[in-house]
Structures are given as structure tokens and as C-alpha cells.
Scaffold this motif. Structure first.
Motif, short mmCIF file in Angstrom:
data_model
loop_
_atom_site.label_atom_id
_atom_site.label_comp_id
_atom_site.label_asym_id
_atom_site.label_seq_id
_atom_site.Cartn_x
_atom_site.Cartn_y
_atom_site.Cartn_z
N ALA A 31 0.84 -1.19 0.00
CA ALA A 31 0.00 0.00 0.00
C ALA A 31 0.87 1.25 0.00
O ALA A 31 2.04 1.20 0.42
N TRP A 32 0.32 2.32 -0.48
CA TRP A 32 1.00 3.61 -0.40
C TRP A 32 0.01 4.62 0.17
O TRP A 32 -1.19 4.54 -0.06
N GLU A 33 0.52 5.53 0.99
CA GLU A 33 -0.37 6.43 1.72
C GLU A 33 -1.03 7.44 0.80
O GLU A 33 -0.37 8.10 0.00
N GLY A 44 1.94 1.74 12.36
CA GLY A 44 2.22 1.25 11.02
C GLY A 44 1.10 0.43 10.42
O GLY A 44 1.29 -0.22 9.38
N VAL A 45 -0.07 0.43 11.05
CA VAL A 45 -1.21 -0.35 10.57
C VAL A 45 -2.01 0.46 9.55
O VAL A 45 -2.21 1.66 9.72
N GLU A 68 2.00 -4.06 3.63
CA GLU A 68 3.28 -3.37 3.82
C GLU A 68 3.23 -2.07 3.04
O GLU A 68 2.75 -2.04 1.90
N PHE A 69 3.73 -0.98 3.62
CA PHE A 69 3.71 0.31 2.94
C PHE A 69 5.01 0.54 2.17
O PHE A 69 6.11 0.36 2.71
N GLN A 73 5.75 3.39 -7.03
CA GLN A 73 6.58 2.83 -8.09
C GLN A 73 7.36 1.60 -7.60
O GLN A 73 7.47 0.60 -8.32
N ARG A 74 7.88 1.68 -6.39
CA ARG A 74 8.61 0.54 -5.83
C ARG A 74 7.66 -0.65 -5.60
O ARG A 74 8.01 -1.80 -5.84
N ALA A 75 6.45 -0.34 -5.15
CA ALA A 75 5.46 -1.41 -4.92
C ALA A 75 5.13 -2.13 -6.22
O ALA A 75 5.04 -3.36 -6.26
N LEU A 76 4.95 -1.38 -7.30
CA LEU A 76 4.65 -1.99 -8.59
C LEU A 76 5.78 -2.91 -9.04
O LEU A 76 5.55 -4.01 -9.56
#
Length: 244
Positions: A31-33, A44-45, A68-69, A73-76
Motif C-alpha cells: 500500500a502507499w499512503e 504502522g497499521v 506493507e507500505f 513505483q517501488r510497490a509496482l
């Protein structure tokens, strides 16, 4: 013999899986904020509208998951490089360039994207070409930013929307490309004004292209059931956010 014993034990475990379904490996969600849709509390939840929707959807599908946050771009990249093919990114704008790179579960949100300015800024625009004189704020990986760049506009990217809000607040930029939900409730108390709507996009769960089909279908069916029962609509009303 020790080797024979190990083989026999493995066969017994395999047989047990035929008799009692083995626990499925949990999915990892990145996830991203993006307040108020997705936020991270002091522990961190994941909190907010979308994490609540995911909790209901995964419970209905009978699947376990962790969150996890990471920056978008990094998540992708993490999902595409996942050797186990059991991960997804939470809330990704669908666009033609991404369609074949992921499997999709949605819509979680239908976003009406627009250019926003401070409420005390009198800037008026009748079309996107008129915005070429200004740098437009957007988040890294945003379909909105990429669309505006293709239109020949200047886009300044940040990894966190809070940085964009800060630049608007301190008048270091005049325009922010974002959705109505984020502009109305995630601007940290800064009063904003819609200057020019320019695009409508679906935002979904973007999963590894080889996610097991039974998990993909379970998630899609669960989301459809939540829509059919009115639970998605009720969740959005409770958070004071429109579905589009």
C-alpha cells in the motif's frame, strides 16, 4: 533408513492435504499512503476507507493477507518481481500501459481527476493547454501525471501526497492533479478549489500476472457480492466519500 523416513513423512503430509485442505499462503499487499483513502497509523497499521474495504473483501473470499507500505513505483516493481506470484498493490490507477502487466480486482474506486488550486488562488483555466505555463503537482506513478505529461504539460512528482500539499500551502506551486476524495478530505485542512476536471479512471487492486486463478476469482466474486449487498456503498457513505 533416514532418507526413506523423510520421504515417507513427506508423502504422509501430502496425503493429509488431500484429506484436509492445506492453508493457502497469504497474499502480500503493498500500500502507499493516500489520505483519506489509505493511511498508516502510529503503529504502522493500514487505516482508512480502502483498508476497511479490503478487510471485508478478503474475509468474504476466505483469504489471508498482510499489508506493507511502500512508495507506489517501488510497490509496482516488487509485485512484478515476486517469485511466488502472490502479491498485489493497493489502489492503482488503471491505464492502457499497465493492463497486461497485472491482474485486476475492482473497481475499488472510480476517480474523477482534476486540477486543484488553493481556494484563495483566482487562477482560471478553460482547457489543459492553458496550464502549460505552470508546474503541476502529482504523485510518482500516477496515471494523472503521466496523462498530463503526454499532453505536453510540466509535472512535478512526489513520493507522498503530503509533500504536494505542503508545496501548495507554501505557494511553491499553484496546481495539484488529484482525485476529488483526496482533495476534499486529504488536504490537511488546506482549502482547495477545483480548477479543471480532465480525466476519469478506475482504481483497483493490481496483482501479479500469475496470481493463482482461484484466489483471483475469489477476490473478484467477493467484491461483486459486497457491491450487490450495498456494503461498498455504505462504507463510502460512512467515510463521507463519493464512489466517483
Amino acid at each position: 533408513m533416514p532418507g526413506t523416513e523423510r520421504i515417507w513423512r513427506a508423502l504422509c503430509l501430502l496425503g493429509a492435504c488431500w484429506l484436509v485442505p492445506c492453508a493457502q499462503a497469504e497474499l502480500r499487499l503493498y500500500a502507499w499512503e493516500r489520505p483519506p483513502l489509505v493511511m498508516r497509523d502510529a503503529q504502522g497499521v493500514a487505516r482508512g476507507l480502502v483498508p476497511e474495504l479490503l478487510e471485508a473483501m478478503f474475509a468474504r473470499a476466505g483469504l489471508a493477507y498482510t499489508v506493507e507500505f511502500l512508495p507506489l513505483q517501488r510497490a509496482l516493481r516488487q509485485v512484478q518481481q515476486d517469485p511466488q506470484a502472490r502479491s498485489c498493490v493497493v489502489l492503482v490507477e488503471r491505464q492502457q500501459e499497465r493492463e497486461a502487466r497485472f491482474l485486476w480486482v475492482g473497481p475499488l474506486l472510480i476517480s474523477r481527476l482534476a486540477l486543484y488550486a488553493r481556494a484563495d488562488d483566482a487562477l482560471q483555466l478553460g482547457s489543459l493547454p492553458q496550464a502549460k505555463a505552470w508546474s503541476i503537482l502529482s504523485h510518482q506513478g500516477s496515471g494523472a501525471g503521466e496523462y498530463l505529461q503526454r499532453m505536453g504539460l510540466q509535472v512535478h512528482y512526489s513520493n507522498h501526497e503530503a509533500l504536494n500539499i505542503g508545496m501548495l500551502r507554501h505557494q511553491r506551486a499553484r496546481l495539484w492533479a488529484t482525485s476529488r476524495a483526496v482533495a476534499e478530505q486529504g488536504a490537511g485542512g488546506l482549502a482547495l478549489r477545483e480548477v479543471l476536471p480532465f480525466l476519469t479512471l478506475m482504481e483497483d487492486l493490481a496483482c501479479h500476472p500469475h496470481l493463482p486463478d482461484e484466489q483471483l476469482q475469489a477476490l473478484r466474486q467477493a467484491l461483486q457480492a459486497l457491491y450487490a449487498e450495498g456494503q461498498v456503498q455504505a462504507l463510502y457513505r460512512r467515510h463521507g466519500v463519493a464512489l466517483h
